[in-house]
Design a protein around this motif. Structure first.
Motif, PDB file in Angstrom:
ATOM      1  N   GLY A 150      69.687 -39.477 -89.867  1.00  0.00           N
ATOM      2  CA  GLY A 150      69.669 -40.917 -89.665  1.00  0.00           C
ATOM      3  C   GLY A 150      68.241 -41.347 -89.427  1.00  0.00           C
ATOM      4  O   GLY A 150      67.408 -40.542 -89.014  1.00  0.00           O
ATOM      5  N   LEU A 151      67.956 -42.606 -89.684  1.00  0.00           N
ATOM      6  CA  LEU A 151      66.610 -43.105 -89.444  1.00  0.00           C
ATOM      7  C   LEU A 151      66.479 -43.481 -87.978  1.00  0.00           C
ATOM      8  O   LEU A 151      67.452 -43.433 -87.232  1.00  0.00           O
ATOM      9  N   VAL A 152      65.276 -43.861 -87.585  1.00  0.00           N
ATOM     10  CA  VAL A 152      65.065 -44.271 -86.198  1.00  0.00           C
ATOM     11  C   VAL A 152      66.000 -45.424 -85.868  1.00  0.00           C
ATOM     12  O   VAL A 152      66.131 -46.360 -86.644  1.00  0.00           O
ATOM     13  N   GLY A 153      66.671 -45.341 -84.749  1.00  0.00           N
ATOM     14  CA  GLY A 153      67.548 -46.421 -84.340  1.00  0.00           C
ATOM     15  C   GLY A 153      68.933 -46.342 -84.933  1.00  0.00           C
ATOM     16  O   GLY A 153      69.740 -47.256 -84.784  1.00  0.00           O
ATOM     17  N   SER A 154      69.245 -45.229 -85.624  1.00  0.00           N
ATOM     18  CA  SER A 154      70.560 -45.143 -86.258  1.00  0.00           C
ATOM     19  C   SER A 154      71.617 -44.659 -85.284  1.00  0.00           C
ATOM     20  O   SER A 154      72.790 -44.626 -85.607  1.00  0.00           O
ATOM     21  N   GLY A 155      71.212 -44.249 -84.084  1.00  0.00           N
ATOM     22  CA  GLY A 155      72.198 -43.822 -83.096  1.00  0.00           C
ATOM     23  C   GLY A 155      72.351 -42.318 -83.019  1.00  0.00           C
ATOM     24  O   GLY A 155      73.203 -41.826 -82.294  1.00  0.00           O
ATOM     25  N   ARG A 156      71.495 -41.587 -83.727  1.00  0.00           N
ATOM     26  CA  ARG A 156      71.673 -40.119 -83.738  1.00  0.00           C
ATOM     27  C   ARG A 156      71.407 -39.516 -82.355  1.00  0.00           C
ATOM     28  O   ARG A 156      72.155 -38.674 -81.879  1.00  0.00           O
ATOM     29  N   THR A 157      70.328 -39.989 -81.707  1.00  0.00           N
ATOM     30  CA  THR A 157      70.020 -39.449 -80.385  1.00  0.00           C
ATOM     31  C   THR A 157      71.084 -39.864 -79.364  1.00  0.00           C
ATOM     32  O   THR A 157      71.472 -39.076 -78.510  1.00  0.00           O
ATOM     33  N   GLU A 158      71.579 -41.090 -79.511  1.00  0.00           N
ATOM     34  CA  GLU A 158      72.598 -41.577 -78.599  1.00  0.00           C
ATOM     35  C   GLU A 158      73.854 -40.714 -78.709  1.00  0.00           C
ATOM     36  O   GLU A 158      74.505 -40.395 -77.715  1.00  0.00           O
ATOM     37  N   LEU A 159      74.189 -40.324 -79.926  1.00  0.00           N
ATOM     38  CA  LEU A 159      75.357 -39.468 -80.140  1.00  0.00           C
ATOM     39  C   LEU A 159      75.134 -38.121 -79.461  1.00  0.00           C
ATOM     40  O   LEU A 159      76.003 -37.605 -78.752  1.00  0.00           O
ATOM     41  N   ALA A 160      73.939 -37.565 -79.634  1.00  0.00           N
ATOM     42  CA  ALA A 160      73.624 -36.275 -79.011  1.00  0.00           C
ATOM     43  C   ALA A 160      73.726 -36.382 -77.498  1.00  0.00           C
ATOM     44  O   ALA A 160      74.301 -35.513 -76.842  1.00  0.00           O
ATOM     45  N   HIS A 161      73.207 -37.458 -76.946  1.00  0.00           N
ATOM     46  CA  HIS A 161      73.253 -37.642 -75.501  1.00  0.00           C
ATOM     47  C   HIS A 161      74.678 -37.736 -74.999  1.00  0.00           C
ATOM     48  O   HIS A 161      75.013 -37.209 -73.945  1.00  0.00           O
ATOM     49  N   ALA A 162      75.511 -38.415 -75.754  1.00  0.00           N
ATOM     50  CA  ALA A 162      76.906 -38.572 -75.331  1.00  0.00           C
ATOM     51  C   ALA A 162      77.591 -37.205 -75.297  1.00  0.00           C
ATOM     52  O   ALA A 162      78.305 -36.878 -74.360  1.00  0.00           O
TER      53      ALA A 162
ATOM     54  N   LEU B 133      71.617 -29.165 -74.864  1.00  0.00           N
ATOM     55  CA  LEU B 133      70.863 -30.085 -75.700  1.00  0.00           C
ATOM     56  C   LEU B 133      69.391 -29.690 -75.706  1.00  0.00           C
ATOM     57  O   LEU B 133      68.787 -29.490 -74.663  1.00  0.00           O
ATOM     58  N   LEU B 134      68.847 -29.571 -76.897  1.00  0.00           N
ATOM     59  CA  LEU B 134      67.409 -29.429 -77.038  1.00  0.00           C
ATOM     60  C   LEU B 134      66.911 -30.828 -77.345  1.00  0.00           C
ATOM     61  O   LEU B 134      67.128 -31.343 -78.430  1.00  0.00           O
ATOM     62  N   PRO B 135      66.289 -31.465 -76.354  1.00  0.00           N
ATOM     63  CA  PRO B 135      66.034 -32.902 -76.499  1.00  0.00           C
ATOM     64  C   PRO B 135      64.898 -33.209 -77.464  1.00  0.00           C
ATOM     65  O   PRO B 135      64.065 -32.353 -77.757  1.00  0.00           O
ATOM     66  N   GLU B 136      64.929 -34.456 -77.916  1.00  0.00           N
ATOM     67  CA  GLU B 136      63.941 -34.942 -78.864  1.00  0.00           C
ATOM     68  C   GLU B 136      62.537 -34.834 -78.267  1.00  0.00           C
ATOM     69  O   GLU B 136      61.592 -34.495 -78.943  1.00  0.00           O
ATOM     70  N   ASN B 137      62.465 -35.128 -76.976  1.00  0.00           N
ATOM     71  CA  ASN B 137      61.166 -35.161 -76.321  1.00  0.00           C
ATOM     72  C   ASN B 137      61.026 -33.938 -75.428  1.00  0.00           C
ATOM     73  O   ASN B 137      61.335 -33.976 -74.262  1.00  0.00           O
ATOM     74  N   ARG B 138      60.530 -32.832 -75.994  1.00  0.00           N
ATOM     75  CA  ARG B 138      60.582 -31.584 -75.242  1.00  0.00           C
ATOM     76  C   ARG B 138      59.660 -31.602 -74.032  1.00  0.00           C
ATOM     77  O   ARG B 138      59.917 -30.955 -73.043  1.00  0.00           O
TER      78      ARG B 138
ATOM     79  N   LEU C   8      74.896 -25.645 -79.471  1.00  0.00           N
ATOM     80  CA  LEU C   8      73.535 -26.119 -79.282  1.00  0.00           C
ATOM     81  C   LEU C   8      73.358 -27.419 -80.037  1.00  0.00           C
ATOM     82  O   LEU C   8      73.661 -27.488 -81.224  1.00  0.00           O
ATOM     83  N   ILE C   9      72.878 -28.433 -79.347  1.00  0.00           N
ATOM     84  CA  ILE C   9      72.571 -29.679 -80.032  1.00  0.00           C
ATOM     85  C   ILE C   9      71.054 -29.764 -80.131  1.00  0.00           C
ATOM     86  O   ILE C   9      70.363 -29.811 -79.114  1.00  0.00           O
ATOM     87  N   LEU C  10      70.544 -29.740 -81.328  1.00  0.00           N
ATOM     88  CA  LEU C  10      69.098 -29.750 -81.521  1.00  0.00           C
ATOM     89  C   LEU C  10      68.684 -31.123 -82.017  1.00  0.00           C
ATOM     90  O   LEU C  10      69.038 -31.524 -83.115  1.00  0.00           O
ATOM     91  N   ASP C  11      67.962 -31.848 -81.171  1.00  0.00           N
ATOM     92  CA  ASP C  11      67.522 -33.188 -81.553  1.00  0.00           C
ATOM     93  C   ASP C  11      66.067 -33.095 -82.007  1.00  0.00           C
ATOM     94  O   ASP C  11      65.180 -32.877 -81.186  1.00  0.00           O
ATOM     95  N   GLU C  12      65.849 -33.228 -83.279  1.00  0.00           N
ATOM     96  CA  GLU C  12      64.502 -33.151 -83.850  1.00  0.00           C
ATOM     97  C   GLU C  12      63.774 -31.877 -83.396  1.00  0.00           C
ATOM     98  O   GLU C  12      62.712 -31.969 -82.767  1.00  0.00           O
TER      99      GLU C  12
END
Lengths: 498, 339
Positions: free
Chosen positions: A289-301, A335-340, A420-424
């Motif tokens: 998904g592009l920025v703002g598509s909700g991908r990170t929000e889904l991972a967080h949930a 979760l491996l977060p987007e902002n390590r 494992l959820i790998l965000d970026e």
């Protein structure tokens, strides 16, 4: 002079960040009074280019010319005074100030005693905001306004500088159709009054509505600049995707078996419809998904970082209620977060400590950490994952991005995570380390973990995943088999083209 | 600001909103009523004026503290700088006496000059804090802690570890004078507070203090010289601390290096209870002044009903925490309402 038709020129501009070449020999000229659009995938270098124009980053090499004269911006303030104003994606507004004060920060209207002439400021602010035809309450702090209203305030502020060049960095992401129409009308008016507009958007149809010229960036290079009238949307998508630059992805052997993680009709903040997905044992599920598509929000949930409003998450058929990240980790969802740097690691602590942090409870004896056991576990995983470090006691702060990311991975493998959820996972990581991370991800899947790979890099999602979900505007909008689909189809779906 | 919203609400809702916003004023009034009932002496002009005078010293310190907090900073050095100011003032007076200028308003070394030099010394301490915090990007807590220890040490050194007695009559009015029934320190406090609030509310300078604290990056992107405004807040705080030192010295007729020990904490408490966020950008002097009155009223009534000083401190500590808790809850509630 021939160049006088160009208000802004960038000549052979290069900019590197540690491990990444963000802009490579970029030459880019904008004609006076044009609306020049800039497109490219995430990480193509659009934001870097804009930040250089705005004076937020210094450039390594190359020249920027404004009205034919070479300029060097040392601060945003300087760029602003020279006539370049930028409407940033993340709004640069003071949340506690109202719209009027926000617009006039730094150049408040006052009498000669320094007493603020609030009434005059309010009148002028209203004059700036009125053309948008949107009611904005000028009297309340900006954080009490909706995001679209905030955007309009930021826009009014950007316009109030009477700049020669106004840059819009993805203004449409949060605007409704109606608000967008007004924005277009404003851009048209700007052009008529001789102002040059640089417009960045993921939505290609907008470019065809208002653009005169379009420049495509890919991997920090300019792929091409053409008049908008001479290209089609599929042309642009093709230019953005390009050929793959010889990326070899590790081969997959095992095949996914029973269902591990099941997400059913989950609704959470940032998602605009219910999300459902399944991850099987040994499977890599890609989410693009592009920025703002909700991908990170889904991972967080899924990982318990945000509150799930309703819906069910099951792990191996057992219903989970994940209320916090700690809860998720105990149950095997990591979760491996987007902002390590902020969320994935404690930078000042050592490699050994970071690797074992989630299992400290297991390797303690009467509340004391068993240092020997700790180092032993850390050593195992550091070797297994090939983390390049000067030692186990070395602070992770001093590791390269790729090695830091490996430490995060090591941490979750050591914790015996099942999903494992790998965000970026490869953001800000150089190409060599990328390949190693790919291998580790595939290895983890081979060993029977369920993996959710979230990425804005299409090549990576298609190269690694067994299945790909595409997200757009907070919704899952499609599922694809990566063997049967090409990049263009997926990108088009993520952008809402066709 | 809030009036626009309130227009659409019913009478009850409006009262609820008022209570929520003005909880400090309501606490103060409630405290006053309780105190009046608890002690017949409380609600007399003499006692109230006494109370206000006791509040005025930390009151002035907390004005500077509010400025600093609005920029997102903290100044632990104010108590020590006040002590230094008092000692420095007394030292200069003595120097005058020993040099034969017995008449302190002599044109050679007149009182106004001494007062001005003392204020300047406080401002210098503030500038030192401010430059290290804004330019060298050091943590305000640590920098001002260092300045606090150093300024206290300088006060002791200057006084030779003793108290410098005798300032002379020229400053008596400043310390113990009255205008009508109002003690001069109270007038100085409230006058300074009024001015400080007007500056914050209506001047470019004041709005930029808020802008810097509310979102430093947006202020910088808008062309505000962020460092300058941060430094200025510490300079104001330092100068006001020196003013407190002068007033104390004038009242006690001595320069006392042990003066104002721990007052910086009272000033921080008043600032936070008054609704100013320590992370910057939100708050006002009005709240700080009311919080000072609340704290002073508590001390006063506990004294009047004869509570020993030690349990008094326990009670005061508890009340500070409750006060901050209420501010925090009020803040969170209004944030939720906005979502």
């Amino acid at each position: 002079m021939a160049d006088s038709q160009y208000v802004l020129e960038m000549d052979k501009v290069c900019k590197s960040f540690p491990g990444v070449k963000a802009l490579d020999d970029v030459t880019f000229s904008v004609k006076r009074g044009d609306c020049h659009c800039l497109v490219g995938q995430n990480g193509a270098g659009k934001s870097t280019l804009i930040k250089i124009l705005a004076g937020a980053y210094p450039l390594d090499l190359g020249v920027v010319r404004l009205d034919g004269r070479q300029v060097t911006f040392r601060s945003p303030d300087q760029a602003l005074r020279m006539g370049i104003s930028v409407l940033y994606q993340e709004l640069a507004l003071n949340p506690y100030f109202n719209a009027v004060e926000n617009i006039f920060i730094g150049r408040e209207l006052s009498n000669r005693w320094g007493i603020i002439d609030y009434e005059r400021m309010k009148r002028e602010a209203a004059d700036l905001i009125d053309p948008f035809g949107v009611h904005v309450n000028l009297n309340v702090p900006i954080r009490e306004l909706s995001v679209a209203q905030q955007q309009i305030v930021a826009l009014a502020k950007a316009l109030s500088f009477d700049s020669k060049v106004v840059v819009f960095d993805e203004p449409s992401a949060v605007l409704t159709t109606e608000e967008l129409e007004r924005l277009f009308a404003i851009i048209m008016r700007l052009k008529q009054s001789g102002v040059t507009v640089i417009y960045i958007s993921h939505r290609l149809e907008e470019i065809f509505r208002i653009g005169d010229m379009v420049t495509v960036l890919r991997d920090g290079r300019v792929v091409g600049t053409t008049p908008v009238a001479e290209v089609t949307q599929p042309d642009l998508v093709r230019m953005m995707v390009g050929r793959d630059v010889g990326m070899e992805f590790p081969a997959r052997k095992g095949c996914p078996s029973e269902t591990y993680l099941e997400v059913a009709n989950v609704r959470a903040p940032g998602l605009h419809s219910e999300a459902s997905l399944v991850v099987r044992k040994g499977e890599i599920l890609g989410i693009f998904g592009l920025v703002g598509s909700g991908r990170t929000e889904l991972a967080h949930a899924i990982a318990g970082m945000s509150r799930v409003e309703y819906g069910e998450i099951r792990l191996k058929g057992e219903r989970l209620s994940i209320q916090s990240p700690a809860d998720g980790i105990r149950k095997g969802v990591a979760l491996l977060p987007e902002n390590r740097k902020d969320e994935g690691l404690v930078l000042g602590m050592s490699v050994a400590e970071n690797t074992t942090m989630p299992i400290w409870r297991r390797i303690q004896k009467v509340g004391l950490l068993d240092r020997r056991e700790l180092r032993c576990v850390a050593d195992t995983y550091v070797n297994k994952l090939g983390v390049k470090t000067a030692g186990l006691d070395y602070p992770v702060r001093n590791l390269s991005g790729g090695n830091q990311q490996k430490v995060v991975l090591a941490k979750w493998l050591a914790a015996n995570s099942q999903v494992l959820i790998l965000d970026e996972p490869t953001r800000g990581v150089d190409i060599g380390a990328k390949m190693e991370i790919y291998r580790l991800v595939v290895d983890a899947a081979e060993q029977g973990l369920g993996i959710v790979l979230i990425s804005s890099e299409l090549g990576e999602v298609l190269g690694l995943a067994d299945r790909v979900l595409v997200m757009r505007a907070g919704c899952i909008v499609g599922e694809f088999d990566p063997r049967e689909v090409d990049q263009e189809t997926i990108l088009a779906r993520a952008m809402g083209v066709a | 600001m809030t009036h626009d919203i309130n227009k659409n609400r019913g009478g009850l809702a409006r009262i609820v909103a008022f209570v929520r916003e003005q909880n400090l004023l309501i606490i103060l009034i409630a405290l006053m009523i309780i105190s009046t009932i608890a002690s017949p002496v409380f609600f007399t002009v003499t006692n109230l004026m006494n109370l206000a005078r006791q509040a005025s010293y930390t009151g002035i310190l907390s004005i500077g503290m509010t400025y600093v907090a609005l920029t997102g900073g903290l100044d632990l050095s104010v108590g020590a700088v006040a002590a230094f100011g008092g000692v420095f003032l007394a030292y200069m007076f003595h120097y005058g006496l020993y040099s034969g200028y017995v008449v302190t308003l002599s044109p050679m070394f007149p009182t106004p000059v001494i007062v001005l030099v003392t204020l300047l010394s406080g401002a210098l301490f503030g500038a030192f804090n401010g430059v290290l915090i804004a330019k060298a990007k050091l943590a305000p807590f640590i920098v001002s802690l260092g300045t606090m220890v150093a300024a206290r040490g300088m006060a002791y050194s200057l006084a030779g570890g003793r108290t410098i007695f005798g300032i002379g009559p020229s400053l008596e009015f400043l310390g113990s004078g009255y205008v009508g029934r109002f003690p001069v320190p109270v007038l100085i406090w409230l006058g300074t507070a009024l001015l400080a609030q007007l500056v914050l509310r209506f001047t470019v300078y004041g709005r930029r203090i808020y802008a810097v604290g509310g979102d430093e990056e947006s202020a910088r992107l808008s062309g505000v010289n962020v460092d300058l405004y941060k430094i200025s807040a510490y300079v104001i705080s330092g100068a006001l601390a020196a003013l407190v030192g002068i007033m104390m010295a004038a009242r006690l007729d001595q320069g006392e290096p042990r003066q104002a020990e721990g007052w910086e904490l009272d000033a921080i408490a008043a600032t936070v209870i008054g609704g100013t966020s320590l992370s910057g950008g939100r708050g006002a002097i009005t709240g700080t002044v009311m919080a000072c009155f609340v704290l002073a009223t508590i001390t006063n009534i506990l004294n009047l009903v004869g509570v020993h000083p030690f349990p008094q401190q326990v009670a005061k500590g508890a009340i500070i925490i409750v006060g901050i808790l209420m501010q925090g809850l009020a803040g969170r509630r209004s944030k939720k309402a906005n979502m």
